[in-house]
Design an enzyme around this catalytic site. Structure first.
Site, PDB file in Angstrom:
ATOM      1  N   ASP A  12       0.859  -1.184   0.000  1.00 22.10           N
ATOM      2  CA  ASP A  12       0.000   0.000   0.000  1.00 22.10           C
ATOM      3  C   ASP A  12       0.895   1.233   0.000  1.00 22.10           C
ATOM      4  O   ASP A  12       1.671   1.453   0.936  1.00 22.10           O
ATOM      5  CB  ASP A  12      -0.894  -0.027   1.251  1.00 22.10           C
ATOM      6  CG  ASP A  12      -1.997   1.014   1.200  1.00 22.10           C
ATOM      7  OD1 ASP A  12      -2.077   1.750   0.197  1.00 22.10           O
ATOM      8  OD2 ASP A  12      -2.770   1.097   2.171  1.00 22.10           O
ATOM      9  N   ASP A 108      -2.994   2.610  -6.206  1.00 24.56           N
ATOM     10  CA  ASP A 108      -1.852   2.694  -5.296  1.00 24.56           C
ATOM     11  C   ASP A 108      -1.707   1.494  -4.357  1.00 24.56           C
ATOM     12  O   ASP A 108      -1.009   1.579  -3.350  1.00 24.56           O
ATOM     13  CB  ASP A 108      -1.939   3.976  -4.456  1.00 24.56           C
ATOM     14  CG  ASP A 108      -3.175   4.001  -3.563  1.00 24.56           C
ATOM     15  OD1 ASP A 108      -4.084   3.184  -3.778  1.00 24.56           O
ATOM     16  OD2 ASP A 108      -3.227   4.850  -2.649  1.00 24.56           O
ATOM     17  N   GLU A 109      -2.343   0.369  -4.679  1.00 27.16           N
ATOM     18  CA  GLU A 109      -2.170  -0.809  -3.836  1.00 27.16           C
ATOM     19  C   GLU A 109      -2.380  -2.087  -4.631  1.00 27.16           C
ATOM     20  O   GLU A 109      -3.094  -2.098  -5.644  1.00 27.16           O
ATOM     21  CB  GLU A 109      -3.122  -0.786  -2.633  1.00 27.16           C
ATOM     22  CG  GLU A 109      -4.583  -0.845  -3.013  1.00 27.16           C
ATOM     23  CD  GLU A 109      -5.494  -0.982  -1.800  1.00 27.16           C
ATOM     24  OE1 GLU A 109      -5.231  -1.853  -0.942  1.00 27.16           O
ATOM     25  OE2 GLU A 109      -6.473  -0.222  -1.722  1.00 27.16           O
TER      26      GLU A 109
END
EC number: 2.7.7.7
Length: 414
Positions: A12, A108-109
């Site tokens: 993350d 974003d993860e």
């Protein structure tokens, strides 16, 4: 041959948008910054903020004016989705340099399955090497959760930020997770937490130990799945293609000011329904259910859903259902946010529409065409002619979001 134990990473990126801006402009490092919409309107809600801003009491979803009150020196920046897309692609390229078993979850993860890698180091050291490479090559911080399954890895990555690496083993679930309030469990939102509270479930431990029959009765399959997660059970595989499985299509908007005028609210619902219909049309999708989302001036959220017998994709149909659900749900409180979502979506061609008194005439008109198709197939072969040709539609701006337009396209090019 004995199967190796699963080792799943959940990576993350920390305050991703803000971190990308600081990497792009090093003069912003160490300063409280936030990414927001138009600061002149209440639409100026913070999308994310740096850890320096969080230390001053600023948080994501806070309004711009409140963030300025909490932190007068805060630096507000408009979102630069192209910049974030490029950074996201570079981040996932780094992850895929180790293994193809990378499953993006959002910009974003993502998950990594490193179970079959022949590592010369332990999992924690390997995670540290990835974390440091992201810093060295992209100047972007991240947190990594390490666990035997996706749920525990996701939970672990949230335990230490920024730049954290956390291992969560199944045998540690009772000690580390069970004492926590159920709302802190990944997959449990405010609405579900309230439903669980009504049957006496306050903590993750309560959820883990309640009889499964009660969970199935109260929440169906979702309840059974949550009970499994609370016990650290999650058999889902890391699937690199799962991000392309569209399960719902929705749109929401924060209103310029708290709204109570029903005519204006209906206009917003119509606009949202039009956007949802356009996105469904661009992807040749239809759904079986619809959900409306309401957030009032006190940030209290409500949802209302309805499942339909026949496929749902037309603008007017979506609008009328959304409008009806809203009128049944609204208690007169000023409205801050509205959303419309069509769920359980599939390709239109996969749906078999139920005949009814309302659509029988429409289907009857097609009967001569169907007979002609059957005759041609008998004469020239079953594959000589098919009912309907799926034409790839040209996407419109309304049918795309910054996520689907850029982020997903980057992964499809691989």
């Amino acid at each position: 041959m004995k199967r190796r134990n699963r080792i799943i990473f959940h990576l993350d990126m920390n305050s991703f948008y803000a971190s990308v801006e600081q990497a792009h402009d090093p003069s912003l490092k160490g300063k409280p910054i936030a990414i927001a919409g138009n600061p002149k309107e209440r639409r100026g809600i913070l999308v994310t903020c740096s850890y320096e801003a969080r230390a001053r009491g600023v948080y994501t979803t806070m309004s711009v004016w409140e963030a300025k009150r909490k932190c007068p020196e805060i630096i507000l920046l408009p979102p630069n989705f192209e910049r974030y897309r490029i950074a996201s692609k570079a981040m996932f390229d780094i992850l895929r340099s180790y293994t193809e078993l990378v499953e993006p979850v959002s910009i974003d993860e993502g998950y990594m399955d490193i179970s079959e890698l022949d590592l010369t180091m332990d999992a924690i050291t390997f995670a540290e090497s990835i974390q440091q490479r992201l810093i060295r090559e992209l100047d972007l911080p991240s947190s990594i959760g390490i666990a035997p399954n996706k749920f525990l890895a996701k939970t672990a990555s949230n335990m230490k930020k920024p730049m954290g690496i956390t291992v969560l083993r199944k045998r540690e679930v009772a000690e580390k997770l069970w004492p926590l309030p159920v709302i802190e469990m990944h997959g449990v939102g405010e609405s579900t937490a309230n439903k669980l509270s009504n049957i006496g479930i306050k903590t993750i431990g309560d959820l883990a130990n309640i009889p499964l029959g009660i969970m199935k009765e109260q929440l169906g399959k979702v309840g059974l799945r949550l009970a499994e997660r609370a016990n650290g059970i999650d058999e889902r595989l890391v699937d690199p293609t799962s991000i392309f499985d569209t399960k719902s299509v929705g749109n929401s908007t924060t209103l310029p000011y708290d709204e109570t005028n029903i005519k204006e609210i209906d206009k917003v619902l119509l606009r949202l329904s039009k956007k949802v219909a356009a996105r469904l049309d661009s992807k040749n999708l239809a759904g079986r259910s619809i959900t409306i989302h309401i957030r009032d001036a006190n940030w209290k959220n409500k949802t209302k859903s309805k499942t339909m017998q026949n496929r749902l994709f037309e603008e007017q149909q979506i609008f009328l259902l959304a409008k009806t659900l809203f009128h049944k749900t609204w208690d007169g409180e000023p409205i801050r946010l509205l959303g419309v979502t069509v769920n359980n979506v599939h390709d239109k061609g996969e749906y078999a529409e139920q005949l009814s008194i309302f659509n029988f005439e429409e289907h009857a008109k097609e009967e001569p065409i169907l007979k002609l198709v059957e005759q041609l197939q008998e004469k020239f072969g079953a594959n000589s002619i098919k009912r309907g040709v799926k034409v790839k539609k040209k996407s419109s701006l309304e049918s795309k979001t910054s996520f689907s337009k850029d982020f997903l396209d980057d992964h499809e090019k691989r």
